[in-house]
Scaffold this motif. Structure first.
Motif, PDB file in Angstrom:
ATOM      1  N   ILE A 144       4.614   1.811   1.484  1.00  0.00           N
ATOM      2  CA  ILE A 144       5.532   2.693   0.760  1.00  0.00           C
ATOM      3  C   ILE A 144       5.071   4.122   1.001  1.00  0.00           C
ATOM      4  N   ALA A 145       6.001   4.977   1.438  1.00  0.00           N
ATOM      5  CA  ALA A 145       5.641   6.375   1.713  1.00  0.00           C
ATOM      6  C   ALA A 145       5.699   7.214   0.438  1.00  0.00           C
ATOM      7  N   MET A 146       4.697   8.083   0.266  1.00  0.00           N
ATOM      8  CA  MET A 146       4.723   9.078  -0.815  1.00  0.00           C
ATOM      9  C   MET A 146       4.636  10.457  -0.147  1.00  0.00           C
ATOM     10  N   VAL A 147       5.683  11.261  -0.272  1.00  0.00           N
ATOM     11  CA  VAL A 147       5.701  12.570   0.377  1.00  0.00           C
ATOM     12  C   VAL A 147       4.832  13.540  -0.425  1.00  0.00           C
ATOM     13  N   LEU A 148       3.880  14.144   0.264  1.00  0.00           N
ATOM     14  CA  LEU A 148       2.958  15.084  -0.388  1.00  0.00           C
ATOM     15  C   LEU A 148       3.270  16.503   0.074  1.00  0.00           C
ATOM     16  N   THR A 149       3.255  17.430  -0.856  1.00  0.00           N
ATOM     17  CA  THR A 149       3.510  18.807  -0.492  1.00  0.00           C
ATOM     18  C   THR A 149       2.491  19.727  -1.148  1.00  0.00           C
ATOM     19  N   ASP A 150       2.607  21.019  -0.869  1.00  0.00           N
ATOM     20  CA  ASP A 150       1.580  21.992  -1.232  1.00  0.00           C
ATOM     21  C   ASP A 150       1.503  22.182  -2.752  1.00  0.00           C
ATOM     22  N   LEU A 151       0.573  21.467  -3.378  1.00  0.00           N
ATOM     23  CA  LEU A 151       0.390  21.512  -4.834  1.00  0.00           C
ATOM     24  C   LEU A 151      -0.987  22.081  -5.128  1.00  0.00           C
ATOM     25  N   PRO A 152      -1.229  22.508  -6.401  1.00  0.00           N
ATOM     26  CA  PRO A 152      -2.606  22.870  -6.760  1.00  0.00           C
ATOM     27  C   PRO A 152      -3.549  21.723  -6.383  1.00  0.00           C
ATOM     28  N   ILE A 153      -4.729  22.067  -5.919  1.00  0.00           N
ATOM     29  CA  ILE A 153      -5.600  21.064  -5.306  1.00  0.00           C
ATOM     30  C   ILE A 153      -5.941  19.907  -6.255  1.00  0.00           C
TER      31      ILE A 153
ATOM     32  N   PRO B 243       0.828  -1.214   0.000  1.00  0.00           N
ATOM     33  CA  PRO B 243       0.000   0.000   0.000  1.00  0.00           C
ATOM     34  C   PRO B 243       0.864   1.268   0.000  1.00  0.00           C
ATOM     35  N   ILE B 244       0.348   2.293  -0.666  1.00  0.00           N
ATOM     36  CA  ILE B 244       1.035   3.594  -0.717  1.00  0.00           C
ATOM     37  C   ILE B 244       0.386   4.522   0.312  1.00  0.00           C
ATOM     38  N   ILE B 245       1.208   5.048   1.198  1.00  0.00           N
ATOM     39  CA  ILE B 245       0.714   5.955   2.237  1.00  0.00           C
ATOM     40  C   ILE B 245       1.275   7.355   1.968  1.00  0.00           C
ATOM     41  N   GLY B 246       0.409   8.285   1.625  1.00  0.00           N
ATOM     42  CA  GLY B 246       0.826   9.674   1.434  1.00  0.00           C
ATOM     43  C   GLY B 246       1.113  10.318   2.783  1.00  0.00           C
ATOM     44  N   ILE B 247       2.163  11.132   2.850  1.00  0.00           N
ATOM     45  CA  ILE B 247       2.456  11.866   4.103  1.00  0.00           C
ATOM     46  C   ILE B 247       2.526  13.351   3.762  1.00  0.00           C
ATOM     47  N   ALA B 248       1.648  14.134   4.393  1.00  0.00           N
ATOM     48  CA  ALA B 248       1.669  15.586   4.176  1.00  0.00           C
ATOM     49  C   ALA B 248       2.869  16.170   4.924  1.00  0.00           C
ATOM     50  N   ALA B 249       3.724  16.889   4.178  1.00  0.00           N
ATOM     51  CA  ALA B 249       4.931  17.494   4.758  1.00  0.00           C
ATOM     52  C   ALA B 249       4.809  19.016   4.730  1.00  0.00           C
ATOM     53  N   GLN B 250       5.623  19.671   5.539  1.00  0.00           N
ATOM     54  CA  GLN B 250       5.580  21.135   5.613  1.00  0.00           C
ATOM     55  C   GLN B 250       6.600  21.765   4.657  1.00  0.00           C
ATOM     56  N   ILE B 251       6.314  22.988   4.228  1.00  0.00           N
ATOM     57  CA  ILE B 251       7.316  23.773   3.500  1.00  0.00           C
ATOM     58  C   ILE B 251       7.788  24.882   4.438  1.00  0.00           C
ATOM     59  N   LEU B 252       9.092  24.957   4.640  1.00  0.00           N
ATOM     60  CA  LEU B 252       9.662  25.960   5.548  1.00  0.00           C
ATOM     61  C   LEU B 252      10.809  26.692   4.860  1.00  0.00           C
TER      62      LEU B 252
ATOM     63  N   ASN C  79       2.372  28.832  10.575  1.00  0.00           N
ATOM     64  CA  ASN C  79       2.508  29.062   9.134  1.00  0.00           C
ATOM     65  C   ASN C  79       1.171  28.681   8.501  1.00  0.00           C
ATOM     66  N   ARG C  80       0.345  29.689   8.234  1.00  0.00           N
ATOM     67  CA  ARG C  80      -1.024  29.446   7.784  1.00  0.00           C
ATOM     68  C   ARG C  80      -1.082  28.657   6.474  1.00  0.00           C
ATOM     69  N   LYS C  81      -0.087  28.889   5.591  1.00  0.00           N
ATOM     70  CA  LYS C  81      -0.096  28.210   4.293  1.00  0.00           C
ATOM     71  C   LYS C  81       0.022  26.684   4.497  1.00  0.00           C
ATOM     72  N   ASN C  82       0.880  26.284   5.439  1.00  0.00           N
ATOM     73  CA  ASN C  82       1.007  24.847   5.724  1.00  0.00           C
ATOM     74  C   ASN C  82      -0.285  24.293   6.329  1.00  0.00           C
ATOM     75  N   ASP C  83      -0.905  25.074   7.226  1.00  0.00           N
ATOM     76  CA  ASP C  83      -2.183  24.625   7.814  1.00  0.00           C
ATOM     77  C   ASP C  83      -3.227  24.418   6.715  1.00  0.00           C
ATOM     78  N   ASP C  84      -3.305  25.381   5.787  1.00  0.00           N
ATOM     79  CA  ASP C  84      -4.302  25.288   4.708  1.00  0.00           C
ATOM     80  C   ASP C  84      -4.049  24.066   3.822  1.00  0.00           C
ATOM     81  N   PHE C  85      -2.773  23.795   3.556  1.00  0.00           N
ATOM     82  CA  PHE C  85      -2.437  22.605   2.751  1.00  0.00           C
ATOM     83  C   PHE C  85      -2.866  21.328   3.476  1.00  0.00           C
ATOM     84  N   PHE C  86      -2.582  21.242   4.780  1.00  0.00           N
ATOM     85  CA  PHE C  86      -2.984  20.056   5.549  1.00  0.00           C
ATOM     86  C   PHE C  86      -4.514  19.887   5.504  1.00  0.00           C
ATOM     87  N   ILE C  87      -5.240  20.996   5.620  1.00  0.00           N
ATOM     88  CA  ILE C  87      -6.709  20.922   5.602  1.00  0.00           C
ATOM     89  C   ILE C  87      -7.193  20.456   4.228  1.00  0.00           C
TER      90      ILE C  87
END
Ligand SMILES: [Mn+2]
Length: 253
Positions: A43-52, A5-14, A90-98
């Protein structure tokens, strides 16, 4: 399912803290998350702030989502102004997580929130936080341990009808690296575990596969701690089982 299984992990941008490359930003995720998923069979898939829409394309390929730990959450998200002991936000990271949470929830993908991720699940569903646990809740003991990341800090007491109770005894030891905690629990959620001072240490949605833990299983797992491995394995098992059920339903259709 033959495939891992592929598990996405939401990461922060700093921002780069070294200032070697002025203005440079970088994707930050503790490697423990990736290793923990590997040890638990995924398997981890790193997810970052992309267009929705792009984020949705990636999540459609994921069997599960982990919302990782990080900075404090913007208190405006739970309609509060800043307390003097609020940490960095960091509001942008919070919004991405949401965004990631909402997409995964709508797709029915199982979600596990860890530390900030756990708090964010509560906030995104209408709950609130102690901005600084020690100054706002006098009953709480110190929840930001001095020890190393894989050391134990305190017990948590598992609620008898919770997801965690399916594989944990009544109490387990965990680590603790948080100065914030859930204050008002979101309506659609129930408590899965409490610490002795009454702090909410784990939650789960009443009827969706959404779970949160305030401790850091991935850090405990860096020393191969048994309960941390069990949690990660059970979450990944849950993601696989859900897929198998859906494949079965597709065949019936
Ligand atoms: Mn704690």
């Amino acid at each position: 399912m033959a495939l891992k299984p592929i598990i996405g992990i939401a990461a922060q941008i700093l921002k780069d803290p070294s200032d070697q490359f002025i203005g440079q930003r970088y994707v930050r995720l503790n490697e423990d998350y990736i290793e923990a998923i590997k040890k638990a069979g995924g398997i981890a898939m790193v997810l970052t702030d992309l267009p929705i829409k792009d984020l949705e394309v990636l999540l459609l390929r994921c069997d599960g989502l982990i919302l990782s730990g990080g900075w404090d959450i913007d208190p405006l998200l739970y309609r509060e102004t800043e307390h003097s002991k609020l940490g960095r936000i960091n509001r942008k990271n919070d919004d991405f997580f949401i965004d990631a949470l909402n997409l995964a929830e709508n797709l029915g993908i199982p979600i596990l929130g860890i530390c900030k991720g756990h708090q964010l699940i509560n906030v995104a569903h209408g709950g609130s936080l102690y901005q600084d646990l020690e100054s706002q809740n006098t009953k709480a003991f110190h929840h930001f341990q001095k020890g190393n990341r894989a050391d134990y800090s305190h017990f948590v007491f598992i609620e008898s009808d919770s997801w965690l109770s399916q594989f944990y005894p009544e109490q387990i030891l965990v680590n603790s690296f948080h100065h914030q905690a859930i204050k008002k629990l979101a309506d659609d959620f129930k408590i899965s575990a409490l610490s002795k001072d009454g702090v909410i240490e784990a939650i789960e949605h009443k009827n969706k596969p959404i779970f949160g833990v305030q401790w850091h299983p991935e850090m405990l797992l860096s020393e191969n701690e048994e309960n941390a491995l069990l949690l990660m394995k059970r979450f990944i098992r849950y993601c696989i089982d859900r897929n198998e059920i859906e494949e079965e339903l597709d065949r019936i259709d």
